[in-house]
Motif scaffolding. Structure first.
Motif, mmCIF file in Angstrom:
data_model
loop_
_atom_site.group_PDB
_atom_site.id
_atom_site.type_symbol
_atom_site.label_atom_id
_atom_site.label_comp_id
_atom_site.label_asym_id
_atom_site.label_seq_id
_atom_site.Cartn_x
_atom_site.Cartn_y
_atom_site.Cartn_z
ATOM 1 N N PHE A 32 -56.886 -23.859 -15.856
ATOM 2 C CA PHE A 32 -55.529 -24.603 -16.244
ATOM 3 C C PHE A 32 -55.073 -25.111 -17.576
ATOM 4 N N PRO A 33 -53.803 -24.550 -17.999
ATOM 5 C CA PRO A 33 -53.762 -25.078 -19.392
ATOM 6 C C PRO A 33 -54.183 -26.434 -19.773
ATOM 7 N N PHE A 34 -54.785 -26.471 -20.921
ATOM 8 C CA PHE A 34 -54.576 -27.350 -22.316
ATOM 9 C C PHE A 34 -55.884 -28.116 -22.149
ATOM 10 N N CYS A 35 -56.644 -28.482 -23.222
ATOM 11 C CA CYS A 35 -58.210 -28.613 -23.493
ATOM 12 C C CYS A 35 -58.215 -29.409 -24.192
ATOM 13 N N GLY A 45 -56.955 -18.889 -26.399
ATOM 14 C CA GLY A 45 -55.836 -20.354 -26.830
ATOM 15 C C GLY A 45 -54.773 -20.218 -26.934
ATOM 16 N N ASP A 46 -53.540 -19.087 -26.659
ATOM 17 C CA ASP A 46 -52.125 -19.620 -25.148
ATOM 18 C C ASP A 46 -52.197 -20.463 -24.135
ATOM 19 N N LEU A 47 -53.642 -20.539 -23.169
ATOM 20 C CA LEU A 47 -53.312 -21.734 -22.334
ATOM 21 C C LEU A 47 -54.141 -22.822 -22.590
ATOM 22 N N ILE A 48 -54.609 -23.119 -23.679
ATOM 23 C CA ILE A 48 -54.685 -24.460 -24.328
ATOM 24 C C ILE A 48 -53.998 -25.447 -24.956
ATOM 25 N N LEU A 49 -53.237 -24.428 -25.740
ATOM 26 C CA LEU A 49 -52.068 -24.524 -26.402
ATOM 27 C C LEU A 49 -50.591 -24.956 -25.297
ATOM 28 N N GLY A 50 -51.134 -24.849 -23.943
ATOM 29 C CA GLY A 50 -50.014 -24.385 -23.255
ATOM 30 C C GLY A 50 -49.140 -23.626 -23.348
ATOM 31 N N ALA A 54 -52.666 -16.482 -20.072
ATOM 32 C CA ALA A 54 -54.060 -17.221 -19.329
ATOM 33 C C ALA A 54 -54.654 -16.457 -19.263
ATOM 34 N N ASN A 55 -55.970 -15.827 -20.189
ATOM 35 C CA ASN A 55 -57.040 -14.921 -19.847
ATOM 36 C C ASN A 55 -55.903 -13.579 -19.514
ATOM 37 N N GLY A 56 -55.040 -13.255 -19.816
ATOM 38 C CA GLY A 56 -54.864 -11.531 -19.818
ATOM 39 C C GLY A 56 -53.450 -11.801 -18.736
ATOM 40 N N THR A 57 -53.287 -13.061 -17.864
ATOM 41 C CA THR A 57 -52.435 -13.098 -16.858
ATOM 42 C C THR A 57 -51.342 -14.267 -17.264
ATOM 43 N N GLY A 84 -58.558 -23.720 -20.663
ATOM 44 C CA GLY A 84 -58.210 -24.941 -20.785
ATOM 45 C C GLY A 84 -59.757 -26.093 -20.141
ATOM 46 N N GLU A 85 -59.504 -26.821 -19.742
ATOM 47 C CA GLU A 85 -60.227 -27.585 -18.988
ATOM 48 C C GLU A 85 -59.848 -28.599 -17.636
ATOM 49 N N ALA A 86 -60.539 -27.947 -16.908
ATOM 50 C CA ALA A 86 -60.004 -28.357 -15.439
ATOM 51 C C ALA A 86 -59.740 -29.329 -15.139
ATOM 52 N N ALA A 87 -61.168 -30.648 -15.757
ATOM 53 C CA ALA A 87 -61.291 -32.004 -16.327
ATOM 54 C C ALA A 87 -60.130 -32.409 -16.166
#
Length: 230
Positions: A32-35, A45-50, A54-57, A84-87
């Motif tokens: 899940f994106p964002f954290c 970083g790209d994932l948590i910043l939306g 994500a993880n190369g994909t 990211g953070e799934a919660a």
């Protein structure tokens, strides 16, 4: 099986197969994106910043990831919900329930900042994860260093984060669910024996794994130059 609760606009990172992220099971991973944290060593970083990867994909619609999992449910043994953070995903309980109804086990990876979400998930057999991995990053009193704006008094987590982490750890320990705590062997003087001692009560007698960090493509590029510690 009804899939209508999935938001068509929710994009996620998706890894179709992993042999190492769910102990003892062949699994798929939904990222899940964002954290709500900004750990400088984070390699997603790209994932948590939306952003778009994500993880190369590349990101895909959640419904697409779930459809693939549904088709391969006879092959897979479980699904990892990570980030990211799934919660932070509002429909996480519904997603966990759906995956479990497919006959698959669910592993939740979390930074521990949302104890209320953990309590909600664990309150029902339908939404209870089968495995929880919670990160223990640095001493609880230092967690404010990892927030989006650690020096910004407007950040609602600033004064609460240490208590939230401690509460989540207690919930996980008492859950009766198979679980582990995880820490990275970050280079001193950033992460020291004092951090380990401060975190020890949170892990209690549970499994507490220490891993070497993947110090590449870090959110803070200066961390790319740091070596692993033994």
């Amino acid at each position: 099986m009804n899939d209508v609760f999935f938001d068509d606009k929710q994009a996620v990172g998706f890894q179709k197969t992993t042999l190492i992220d769910y102990p003892g099971r062949l699994a798929a991973i939904i990222f899940f994106p964002f954290c709500n944290m900004r750990c400088p060593w984070c390699h997603n970083g790209d994932l948590i910043l939306g952003r778009k990867r994500a993880n190369g994909t590349g990101l895909v619609p959640l419904i697409e990831a779930v459809s693939h999992i549904k088709k391969r449910r006879e092959v897979l043994g479980g699904v990892v919900l990570s980030g990211g953070e799934a919660a932070l995903y509002p429909s996480l309980p519904e997603l966990v329930s759906y995956i479990k109804r497919l006959g698959l086990a669910v592993k939740l990876d979390t930074n521990g900042s949302a104890p209320g979400v953990l309590e909600k998930l664990l309150s029902s057999r339908e939404t209870r994860p089968d495995y929880i991995a919670m990160d223990l990053k640095i001493a609880p009193g230092r967690y404010a260093e990892l927030l989006t704006k650690a020096a910004d008094a407007k950040n609602p987590l600033k004064n609460a984060i240490a208590g939230l982490i401690e509460r989540s750890a207690a919930i996980v320990r008492a859950s009766g669910v198979e679980h582990e705590f995880r820490s990275l062997r970050l280079s001193p003087p950033y992460f020291t024996e004092a951090d380990v001692e401060a975190l020890r009560p949170l892990a209690g007698n549970s499994v507490w794994n220490f891993r070497h960090p993947a110090l590449k493509n870090c959110l803070d590029p200066s961390w790319n130059r740091q070596g692993d510690t033994d």
